[in-house]
Design a protein around this motif. Structure first.
Motif, PDB file in Angstrom:
ATOM      1  N   ALA A  53      62.596 -52.958 -34.315  1.00  0.00           N
ATOM      2  CA  ALA A  53      64.038 -53.130 -34.118  1.00  0.00           C
ATOM      3  C   ALA A  53      64.745 -51.792 -34.338  1.00  0.00           C
ATOM      4  O   ALA A  53      64.425 -51.074 -35.295  1.00  0.00           O
ATOM      5  N   GLU A  54      65.674 -51.496 -33.448  1.00  0.00           N
ATOM      6  CA  GLU A  54      66.259 -50.151 -33.450  1.00  0.00           C
ATOM      7  C   GLU A  54      67.682 -50.121 -33.993  1.00  0.00           C
ATOM      8  O   GLU A  54      68.560 -50.837 -33.508  1.00  0.00           O
ATOM      9  N   VAL A  55      67.878 -49.249 -34.982  1.00  0.00           N
ATOM     10  CA  VAL A  55      69.225 -48.970 -35.483  1.00  0.00           C
ATOM     11  C   VAL A  55      69.831 -47.916 -34.557  1.00  0.00           C
ATOM     12  O   VAL A  55      69.458 -46.745 -34.589  1.00  0.00           O
ATOM     13  N   PRO A  60      74.653 -43.868 -24.497  1.00  0.00           N
ATOM     14  CA  PRO A  60      75.396 -43.671 -23.242  1.00  0.00           C
ATOM     15  C   PRO A  60      75.562 -44.958 -22.446  1.00  0.00           C
ATOM     16  O   PRO A  60      76.478 -45.054 -21.630  1.00  0.00           O
ATOM     17  N   THR A  61      74.696 -45.948 -22.655  1.00  0.00           N
ATOM     18  CA  THR A  61      74.819 -47.190 -21.884  1.00  0.00           C
ATOM     19  C   THR A  61      75.345 -48.360 -22.722  1.00  0.00           C
ATOM     20  O   THR A  61      75.436 -49.484 -22.218  1.00  0.00           O
ATOM     21  N   ALA A  62      75.689 -48.106 -23.979  1.00  0.00           N
ATOM     22  CA  ALA A  62      76.160 -49.204 -24.838  1.00  0.00           C
ATOM     23  C   ALA A  62      77.604 -49.556 -24.531  1.00  0.00           C
ATOM     24  O   ALA A  62      78.377 -48.705 -24.089  1.00  0.00           O
ATOM     25  N   ARG A 114      61.223 -42.251 -36.131  1.00  0.00           N
ATOM     26  CA  ARG A 114      62.338 -41.333 -35.835  1.00  0.00           C
ATOM     27  C   ARG A 114      62.495 -41.222 -34.321  1.00  0.00           C
ATOM     28  O   ARG A 114      61.630 -40.710 -33.616  1.00  0.00           O
ATOM     29  N   LYS A 115      63.633 -41.707 -33.827  1.00  0.00           N
ATOM     30  CA  LYS A 115      63.912 -41.722 -32.382  1.00  0.00           C
ATOM     31  C   LYS A 115      64.875 -40.586 -32.096  1.00  0.00           C
ATOM     32  O   LYS A 115      66.038 -40.622 -32.475  1.00  0.00           O
ATOM     33  N   ASP A 116      64.360 -39.545 -31.454  1.00  0.00           N
ATOM     34  CA  ASP A 116      65.214 -38.386 -31.157  1.00  0.00           C
ATOM     35  C   ASP A 116      64.616 -37.659 -29.965  1.00  0.00           C
ATOM     36  O   ASP A 116      63.616 -38.114 -29.383  1.00  0.00           O
ATOM     37  N   GLY A 233      66.504 -52.236 -28.900  1.00  0.00           N
ATOM     38  CA  GLY A 233      67.736 -51.731 -29.504  1.00  0.00           C
ATOM     39  C   GLY A 233      68.936 -52.586 -29.153  1.00  0.00           C
ATOM     40  O   GLY A 233      69.421 -53.382 -29.959  1.00  0.00           O
ATOM     41  N   SER A 234      69.399 -52.461 -27.899  1.00  0.00           N
ATOM     42  CA  SER A 234      70.688 -53.050 -27.508  1.00  0.00           C
ATOM     43  C   SER A 234      70.781 -54.554 -27.765  1.00  0.00           C
ATOM     44  O   SER A 234      71.819 -55.037 -28.240  1.00  0.00           O
ATOM     45  N   ALA A 235      69.723 -55.300 -27.455  1.00  0.00           N
ATOM     46  CA  ALA A 235      69.812 -56.761 -27.586  1.00  0.00           C
ATOM     47  C   ALA A 235      69.940 -57.182 -29.045  1.00  0.00           C
ATOM     48  O   ALA A 235      70.491 -58.248 -29.330  1.00  0.00           O
TER      49      ALA A 235
HETATM   50  O1  LIG Z   1      69.894 -46.316 -24.494  1.00  0.00           O
HETATM   51  C1  LIG Z   1      70.449 -45.484 -23.757  1.00  0.00           C
HETATM   52  O2  LIG Z   1      71.585 -45.633 -23.272  1.00  0.00           O
HETATM   53  C2  LIG Z   1      69.734 -44.207 -23.425  1.00  0.00           C
HETATM   54  C3  LIG Z   1      70.347 -43.313 -22.565  1.00  0.00           C
HETATM   55  C4  LIG Z   1      69.724 -42.120 -22.263  1.00  0.00           C
HETATM   56  C5  LIG Z   1      68.492 -41.811 -22.799  1.00  0.00           C
HETATM   57  C6  LIG Z   1      67.875 -42.696 -23.677  1.00  0.00           C
HETATM   58  C7  LIG Z   1      68.492 -43.881 -23.987  1.00  0.00           C
HETATM   59  N1  LIG Z   1      67.898 -44.773 -24.865  1.00  0.00           N
HETATM   60  C8  LIG Z   1      66.814 -44.441 -25.701  1.00  0.00           C
HETATM   61  C9  LIG Z   1      65.839 -45.512 -25.874  1.00  0.00           C
HETATM   62  O3  LIG Z   1      64.692 -45.251 -25.654  1.00  0.00           O
HETATM   63  C10 LIG Z   1      66.268 -46.879 -26.309  1.00  0.00           C
HETATM   64  O4  LIG Z   1      67.181 -46.739 -27.349  1.00  0.00           O
HETATM   65  C11 LIG Z   1      65.161 -47.802 -26.776  1.00  0.00           C
HETATM   66  O5  LIG Z   1      64.071 -47.818 -25.935  1.00  0.00           O
HETATM   67  C12 LIG Z   1      65.737 -49.221 -26.890  1.00  0.00           C
HETATM   68  O6  LIG Z   1      66.231 -49.618 -25.623  1.00  0.00           O
HETATM   69  P1  LIG Z   1      67.186 -50.882 -25.462  1.00  0.00           P
HETATM   70  O7  LIG Z   1      66.517 -52.050 -26.113  1.00  0.00           O
HETATM   71  O8  LIG Z   1      67.353 -51.080 -24.000  1.00  0.00           O
HETATM   72  O9  LIG Z   1      68.448 -50.542 -26.161  1.00  0.00           O
END
Ligand SMILES: O=C(O)c1ccccc1NCC(=O)[C@H](O)[C@H](O)COP(=O)(O)O
Length: 263
Positions: A53-55, A60-62, A114-116, A233-235
């Motif tokens: 699960a992502e904090v 950019p797409t949220a 670490r997501k970067d 993340g988003s969901a």
């Molecule tokens: O999430 C974004 O808007 C995004 C835009 C540009 C580059 C990377 C981006 N996301 C990074 C990720 O890899 C996600 O946060 C991760 O895989 C989770 O994805 P999601 O469940 O669709 O939020």
């Protein structure tokens, strides 16, 4: 950099910011990492779908930004059954920070990713984490960076988007591979991306489906296609939902293998 062609403007901007960010001049970090394979085995034994699960405060797409305390978010995700926590540490486009990751890692006992957008070795030394993301498309010396990450104790999660990048990752020695369903050229998500790449991944590689997983049905679809774990993340953050319950959002996906679609 493998390719700068066809990048969404937001991704080009993320990369520019990443190039400008330094590393840490305090020397190489040493990590006593929590094992991701042990955490996955525990989830299987418990009957939980392994969800990372992502904090992710924003992106950019949220559809908005969540201002909640990142530690409270992470603790809620673990309470909801998350196998590991991913923490965005990118500050300018995702609202993350290395300090938030450190606080989260102190507060939870599961592995923390670490997501970067790490481009060079010095950027490994910013913060301790159990897993570290390396994106094939953005890294010049993947083999060198994987080795440097392992020397410090990190478990590198190597992200690919197609079969060609998968070959690059395997040749560089990756043993944890994430297939990102988000296309960095248009920022669209398509779960068929994972389905097309997964059959070519050797069985001894830990395989993670990343991005665009929004429902229990999506979870089952990715599991049937061979995902050992899912990065979501988003969901879970549900940015548009403001104070949406991340514990319940996590639990809904963690229970998805029982065939009950709770959406
Ligand atoms: O999430 C974004 O808007 C995004 C835009 C540009 C580059 C990377 C981006 N996301 C990074 C990720 O890899 C996600 O946060 C991760 O895989 C989770 O994805 P999601 O469940 O669709 O939020």
């Amino acid at each position: 950099m493998n390719s700068e062609t066809e990048l969404a403007p937001a991704v080009a901007s993320i990369l520019e910011a990443a190039r400008e960010r330094g590393g840490d001049d305090g020397g190489a970090v040493t990590v006593d990492a929590r094992s991701v394979s042990d955490a996955l085995a525990q989830a299987d034994a418990d009957g939980r779908v392994p969800v990372i699960a992502e904090v992710k405060p924003t992106s950019p797409t949220a559809d908005g930004t969540r201002e909640d305390d990142p530690v409270e978010l992470a603790e809620s995700m673990v309470a909801g059954g998350a196998t590991a926590i991913s923490v965005l540490t990118e500050p300018s486009h995702f609202g993350g920070s290395p300090a938030a990751l450190t606080r989260i890692r102190e507060a939870v006992d599961v592995p923390v990713l670490r997501k970067d957008f790490v481009l060079r070795e010095a950027q490994l030394d910013v913060v301790e984490a159990d897993l570290l993301l390396l994106i094939v498309r953005f890294v010049d010396d993947l083999e060198g960076l994987i080795a440097a990450a392992r020397e410090r104790g990190f478990q590198p999660l190597v992200e690919v988007h197609d079969r060609k990048e998968l070959e690059t990752a395997l040749e560089a020695g990756a043993d944890i591979i994430g297939v990102n369903n988000r296309d960095l050229a248009r920022l669209e998500v398509d779960l068929e991306t994972f389905e097309s790449v997964a059959p070519h991944v050797p069985d001894d590689v830990t395989l993670i489906a990343e991005s665009g997983i929004a429902s229990p049905a999506d979870v089952r679809r990715m599991r049937e296609a061979g995902a050992d774990a899912l990065l979501v993340g988003s969901a879970i953050m549900d940015h548009a939902g403001g104070d949406s319950d991340v514990r319940e959002n996590t639990r809904r996906l963690v229970r998805a293998d029982d065939g009950t679609d709770l959406t």
